[in-house]
Design an enzyme around this catalytic site. Structure first.
Site, PDB file in Angstrom:
ATOM      1  N   MET A 188      19.950   9.468 -37.110  1.00 29.27           N
ATOM      2  CA  MET A 188      18.692   9.647 -36.349  1.00 29.27           C
ATOM      3  C   MET A 188      17.662   8.582 -36.782  1.00 29.27           C
ATOM      4  O   MET A 188      17.482   7.622 -36.075  1.00 29.27           O
ATOM      5  CB  MET A 188      18.168  11.057 -36.570  1.00 29.27           C
ATOM      6  CG  MET A 188      17.194  11.475 -35.537  1.00 29.27           C
ATOM      7  SD  MET A 188      17.114  13.245 -35.230  1.00 29.27           S
ATOM      8  CE  MET A 188      16.806  13.947 -36.825  1.00 29.27           C
ATOM      9  N   CYS A 189      17.013   8.731 -37.912  1.00 23.22           N
ATOM     10  CA  CYS A 189      15.960   7.833 -38.417  1.00 23.22           C
ATOM     11  C   CYS A 189      14.651   7.967 -37.622  1.00 23.22           C
ATOM     12  O   CYS A 189      14.658   8.258 -36.434  1.00 23.22           O
ATOM     13  CB  CYS A 189      16.358   6.362 -38.418  1.00 23.22           C
ATOM     14  SG  CYS A 189      17.760   5.984 -39.452  1.00 23.22           S
ATOM     15  N   GLY A 190      13.564   7.740 -38.289  1.00 22.60           N
ATOM     16  CA  GLY A 190      12.267   7.745 -37.621  1.00 22.60           C
ATOM     17  C   GLY A 190      11.548   6.451 -37.923  1.00 22.60           C
ATOM     18  O   GLY A 190      11.599   5.958 -39.058  1.00 22.60           O
TER      19      GLY A 190
ATOM     20  N   ARG B  95      13.201  13.333 -39.405  1.00 18.76           N
ATOM     21  CA  ARG B  95      14.153  12.461 -38.710  1.00 18.76           C
ATOM     22  C   ARG B  95      15.026  11.684 -39.696  1.00 18.76           C
ATOM     23  O   ARG B  95      15.955  10.988 -39.287  1.00 18.76           O
ATOM     24  CB  ARG B  95      13.424  11.470 -37.788  1.00 18.76           C
ATOM     25  CG  ARG B  95      12.755  12.131 -36.597  1.00 18.76           C
ATOM     26  CD  ARG B  95      12.248  11.092 -35.622  1.00 18.76           C
ATOM     27  NE  ARG B  95      13.334  10.345 -35.031  1.00 18.76           N
ATOM     28  CZ  ARG B  95      13.976  10.670 -33.919  1.00 18.76           C
ATOM     29  NH1 ARG B  95      13.624  11.755 -33.270  1.00 18.76           N
ATOM     30  NH2 ARG B  95      14.957   9.931 -33.459  1.00 18.76           N
TER      31      ARG B  95
END
Lengths: 297, 229
Positions: free
Chosen positions: A1-3, A32
């Protein structure tokens, strides 16, 4: 995901509060990605010919030892030890030679950023960790980019954390994954681009640095990236004067942009933008697939 | 009963719990939700005749799995708004992100702004009405139901479509595999007019729309093979 988040000040007043609002944005994206986090702050521009380097040592290293060694080549250099073996080095010289020399003298010293404005801080763990360690919320600045990582393609270490910088005042944060990074890395290494990890996103940063080295503008470099990078991405790219946003043409990684008279913000989700002053009445939109958005001072 | 719930001081879980307890015995309750600030999963799984008005932008999955309830979002919606809706009515006054109305079986999703990519993906019977444009890969593998697009459509509209009817007023960047233009008969014009009127859209004439659907070459059900199932 990552933000990912990016915040760009349009007024001098907002620059004073950039760190505070930027920290709130990055914190909001915590869920995230819990693995590591980092930020690139553009501030405290150095005088002409003065280079600013942020480096992190993977083994114990004293400020004095680092300073004594650097001063042998750069007599006017200064070193400030920050948290977690991060050092802020200033010296009069060219980044290529300085980085080469630092790498030779201190093989365990990783260069996180170099330039006249950029400072990159990153660490394993939640955004809260890096934000508190480096007192990001009290920093002023013209713009900042941040990332919170959910690792998919490579190991969880500080060296594998975003933002990645492979050129002066240039950095990149990435949500997504690249599938042709190994071949591209090998090609870029032959062109003289240095990589400090086997991370796929670092290849994207290196690719942009290579294009800029060829004399391309950031917009031209990103147009080439659309052709040459294979994978999924929402990128936020920081330059000395501003920042840019690009999503791949399939655009399955999220992004929202919003703008007022005081700031431009981008984030993986609107909730990171919602806490900015005036966000409720500001237009908010998704950047179109394959379209380059950029802002500069 | 008319209530107000402020998400600045409450939680998503508490709100949804409250919503699930309202609207008993077919009595329509109204609830106004303030300060959503992009929060996820608001007003999901509603099964009663509620009227929910959310004042502001919402995050992922708003009004998912909706049944019977009317949910109005006064702002933009994040990915997968009204996903897998069974019935009811969901309105978004702004724009919506990816996968709006994905897999929805029934009810209506009305978007007053634009929809991002993959709108109505795997649609299973709902009506989706978009006043603006839709992004790429919209109506991918859409099975039944209707999509009305008052603006333009992005690339590969209706790729691998089954029996969803697509009405498009503007331009189409490209049609997906097995999606073709079909004749707009009086029956279709009447059907579209009814949809436009029910959505309160007055600025668009049914005669300005084209109809698209499946060429039925990609999925091959032959009645001769019915005994095999």
């Amino acid at each position: 995901m990552c933000g990912i988040v990016g915040l760009f000040a349009k007024t001098k007043e907002f620059e004073k509060e950039l760190g505070k609002y930027f920290s709130g944005m990055l914190n909001e994206m915590t869920d995230r990605g819990p693995d590591s986090s980092g930020c690139a702050i553009y501030h405290n521009v150095t005088k002409a010919n003065i280079l600013k380097i942020v480096a992190m040592s993977e083994t114990p290293l004293s400020e004095n030892k680092l300073l004594d060694t650097i001063r042998q080549s750069y007599p006017a250099a200064s070193v400030q030890e920050l948290e977690s073996l991060h050092f802020l080095i200033t010296l009069e010289g060219e980044s290529k030679e300085a980085i080469l020399e630092l790498n030779q003298c201190f093989p365990n010293l990783k260069i996180l950023s170099s330039g006249s404005s950029i400072e990159i801080y990153k660490a394993e763990g939640l955004p809260k960790n890096v934000l508190e360690k480096f007192s990001i919320s009290s920093m002023t600045g013209s713009h900042a980019l941040g990332h919170t990582r959910m690792a998919t393609e490579s190991a969880i270490t500080t060296a594998h954390s975003h933002p990645f910088s492979t050129g002066d005042d240039l950095c990149l944060v990435h949500n997504g994954s690249l599938s042709n990074h190994n071949r591209l890395r090998a090609k870029l290494q032959k062109e003289g681009i240095y990589f400090s990890s086997d991370n796929d996103s670092e290849v994207a940063a290196g690719y942009l640095a290579w294009r800029i080295k060829q004399g391309k503008t950031i917009e031209e470099a990103l147009n080439h990236a659309l052709e040459d990078l294979d994978g999924f991405y929402t990128f936020a790219i920081g330059t000395k004067d501003g920042f840019a946003v690009l999503r791949d043409p399939i655009a399955c990684k999220p992004a929202v942009i919003s703008e007022t008279d005081h700031w431009v913000a981008m984030a993986s989700e609107y909730r990171a933008i919602a806490l900015l002053p005036g966000a409720h009445s500001a237009p908010a939109w998704e950047p179109a697939p394959g379209k380059i958005y950029s802002w500069s001072h | 009963m008319s209530l107000e719930y402020d998400l600045a001081s409450g939680s998503t879980r508490e709100l949804n719990k409250k919503l699930h307890a309202l609207g008993i015995a077919n009595k329509t309750d109204k609830i106004c939700v303030t300060n959503p600030n992009g929060a996820h999963a608001l007003a999901v799984g509603l099964t009663r005749p509620l009227k929910v008005n959310i004042k502001g932008h919402v995050g992922y999955y708003c009004a998912g799995m909706n049944q019977i309830a009317e949910v109005n979002i006064d702002g933009n919606a994040g990915p997968a708004v009204a996903e897998n809706m069974m019935s009811g009515y969901v309105t978004v006054t702004g724009n919506v992100s990816h996968y709006a109305g994905a897999t929805s079986h029934g009810g209506t999703l009305l978007v007053c702004g634009d929809a991002s990519s993959r709108c109505g993906i795997s649609l299973k019977g709902a009506d989706i009405i978009i006043k603006g444009n839709v992004g790429h890969m919209s109506a991918f593998m859409a099975q039944t139901g209707r999509m009305v697009i008052c603006g333009d459509a992005g690339e590969t509209l209706g790729d691998s479509i089954y029996e969803t009817k697509l009405y498009v007023r503007g331009s189409i960047a490209s049609l997906g595999t097995d999606c073709v233009q079909k004749s707009m008969t009086e029956k279709h014009k009447n059907e579209l007019e009814t949809l436009l009127i029910s959505a309160g859209i007055t600025g668009a004439d049914a005669a300005e729309f084209n109809r698209f659907g499946s060429a039925r070459k990609l999925y091959n059900f032959k009645v001769d093979n019915a005994d095999a199932y």
